[in-house]
Design a protein around this motif. Structure first.
Motif, short mmCIF file in Angstrom:
data_model
loop_
_atom_site.label_atom_id
_atom_site.label_comp_id
_atom_site.label_asym_id
_atom_site.label_seq_id
_atom_site.Cartn_x
_atom_site.Cartn_y
_atom_site.Cartn_z
N LYS A 46 0.84 -1.19 0.00
CA LYS A 46 0.00 0.00 0.00
C LYS A 46 0.88 1.25 0.00
O LYS A 46 1.90 1.30 0.68
CB LYS A 46 -0.90 0.01 1.24
CG LYS A 46 -1.96 -1.07 1.23
CD LYS A 46 -2.81 -1.00 2.50
CE LYS A 46 -3.99 -1.95 2.46
NZ LYS A 46 -3.65 -3.32 2.21
N ASN A 47 0.45 2.26 -0.75
CA ASN A 47 1.18 3.53 -0.73
C ASN A 47 0.80 4.32 0.52
O ASN A 47 -0.06 3.89 1.30
CB ASN A 47 0.93 4.33 -2.02
CG ASN A 47 -0.52 4.77 -2.18
OD1 ASN A 47 -1.28 4.92 -1.22
ND2 ASN A 47 -0.91 4.99 -3.42
N LYS A 48 1.42 5.47 0.70
CA LYS A 48 1.21 6.27 1.90
C LYS A 48 -0.27 6.64 2.10
O LYS A 48 -0.80 6.53 3.21
CB LYS A 48 2.07 7.54 1.84
CG LYS A 48 2.04 8.38 3.07
CD LYS A 48 3.01 9.54 2.95
CE LYS A 48 3.01 10.39 4.20
NZ LYS A 48 4.00 11.48 4.13
N LEU A 49 -0.93 7.05 1.04
CA LEU A 49 -2.33 7.45 1.13
C LEU A 49 -3.21 6.26 1.54
O LEU A 49 -4.08 6.39 2.41
CB LEU A 49 -2.81 8.04 -0.19
CG LEU A 49 -4.26 8.50 -0.22
CD1 LEU A 49 -4.53 9.57 0.83
CD2 LEU A 49 -4.61 9.02 -1.61
N ALA A 50 -2.99 5.11 0.95
CA ALA A 50 -3.78 3.92 1.28
C ALA A 50 -3.55 3.51 2.73
O ALA A 50 -4.48 3.07 3.41
CB ALA A 50 -3.43 2.78 0.34
N ARG A 51 -2.33 3.64 3.20
CA ARG A 51 -2.03 3.31 4.60
C ARG A 51 -2.77 4.25 5.55
O ARG A 51 -3.36 3.81 6.53
CB ARG A 51 -0.52 3.40 4.85
CG ARG A 51 0.27 2.35 4.11
CD ARG A 51 1.75 2.56 4.26
NE ARG A 51 2.49 1.62 3.42
CZ ARG A 51 3.77 1.33 3.57
NH1 ARG A 51 4.49 1.92 4.51
NH2 ARG A 51 4.35 0.46 2.78
N LEU A 54 -6.43 3.39 5.61
CA LEU A 54 -6.66 2.18 6.40
C LEU A 54 -6.70 2.51 7.89
O LEU A 54 -7.63 2.11 8.61
CB LEU A 54 -5.58 1.14 6.12
CG LEU A 54 -5.60 -0.12 6.98
CD1 LEU A 54 -6.88 -0.92 6.77
CD2 LEU A 54 -4.38 -0.98 6.67
N VAL A 55 -5.72 3.26 8.35
CA VAL A 55 -5.67 3.65 9.77
C VAL A 55 -6.87 4.52 10.13
O VAL A 55 -7.54 4.27 11.14
CB VAL A 55 -4.34 4.38 10.10
CG1 VAL A 55 -4.37 4.95 11.52
CG2 VAL A 55 -3.16 3.44 9.92
N ASN A 56 -7.17 5.51 9.31
CA ASN A 56 -8.29 6.40 9.59
C ASN A 56 -9.61 5.65 9.65
O ASN A 56 -10.47 5.96 10.47
CB ASN A 56 -8.36 7.52 8.55
CG ASN A 56 -7.20 8.49 8.65
OD1 ASN A 56 -6.46 8.50 9.62
ND2 ASN A 56 -7.04 9.31 7.64
N THR A 57 -9.79 4.67 8.79
CA THR A 57 -11.01 3.86 8.81
C THR A 57 -11.10 3.04 10.09
O THR A 57 -12.16 2.98 10.72
CB THR A 57 -11.06 2.93 7.58
OG1 THR A 57 -11.06 3.73 6.40
CG2 THR A 57 -12.30 2.05 7.60
N GLN A 58 -10.00 2.42 10.48
CA GLN A 58 -10.00 1.58 11.66
C GLN A 58 -10.13 2.38 12.96
O GLN A 58 -10.59 1.85 13.98
CB GLN A 58 -8.71 0.73 11.72
CG GLN A 58 -8.63 -0.32 10.64
CD GLN A 58 -9.75 -1.35 10.76
OE1 GLN A 58 -10.05 -1.84 11.85
NE2 GLN A 58 -10.38 -1.65 9.64
N LEU A 59 -9.74 3.65 12.93
CA LEU A 59 -9.78 4.50 14.14
C LEU A 59 -10.77 5.65 14.00
O LEU A 59 -10.64 6.67 14.67
CB LEU A 59 -8.38 5.05 14.43
CG LEU A 59 -7.27 4.05 14.62
CD1 LEU A 59 -5.94 4.75 14.82
CD2 LEU A 59 -7.56 3.13 15.80
N GLN A 71 0.25 10.48 11.91
CA GLN A 71 0.65 9.08 11.81
C GLN A 71 1.79 8.88 10.83
O GLN A 71 1.87 9.55 9.82
CB GLN A 71 -0.53 8.20 11.41
CG GLN A 71 -1.17 8.62 10.10
CD GLN A 71 -2.34 7.75 9.71
OE1 GLN A 71 -2.18 6.55 9.48
NE2 GLN A 71 -3.53 8.34 9.64
N LYS A 72 2.67 7.94 11.20
CA LYS A 72 3.71 7.45 10.31
C LYS A 72 3.56 5.93 10.29
O LYS A 72 3.51 5.30 11.36
CB LYS A 72 5.10 7.84 10.81
CG LYS A 72 5.34 9.33 10.75
CD LYS A 72 6.75 9.67 11.18
CE LYS A 72 6.96 11.17 11.13
NZ LYS A 72 8.30 11.55 11.61
N ASN A 73 3.49 5.37 9.09
CA ASN A 73 3.19 3.95 8.95
C ASN A 73 4.29 3.24 8.17
O ASN A 73 4.74 3.74 7.14
CB ASN A 73 1.85 3.78 8.22
CG ASN A 73 0.74 4.56 8.89
OD1 ASN A 73 0.57 4.48 10.09
ND2 ASN A 73 0.00 5.32 8.13
#
Length: 86
Positions: A46-51, A54-59, A71-73
């Protein structure tokens, strides 16, 4: 909802299958601004935007209750290549 660094760390670890989570309360302890580092195999391919999505959806619920979230992923491989330890 009032979050602490520890509670946010536990939530992230559970929802994102992490190898490592670091949470820093940037608000001086009031739980309104957090900076996080997340290392998870879920970020593979996943690229930075997709990451971030994903985090924003889960949180989603937690992020809505705070003022600032940074966030840094990383994948485990990326983290290790930058000198990090799991």
């Amino acid at each position: 909802m009032s979050l602490s660094s520890d509670s946010l760390k536990d939530i992230i670890a559970t929802r994102l299958q992490t190898n490592l989570v670091q949470v820093e309360d940037m608000s001086g302890g009031c739980g309104q601004a957090f900076a996080v580092i997340i290392v998870s195999p879920l970020f593979q391919g996943k690229n930075k935007l997709a990451r971030h999505r994903l985090v924003n959806t889960q949180l989603k619920e937690e992020i809505a209750s705070i003022h600032a979230f940074t966030q840094k992923n990383f994948t485990p491989e990326e983290w290790i290549s930058q000198g990090g330890q799991l």
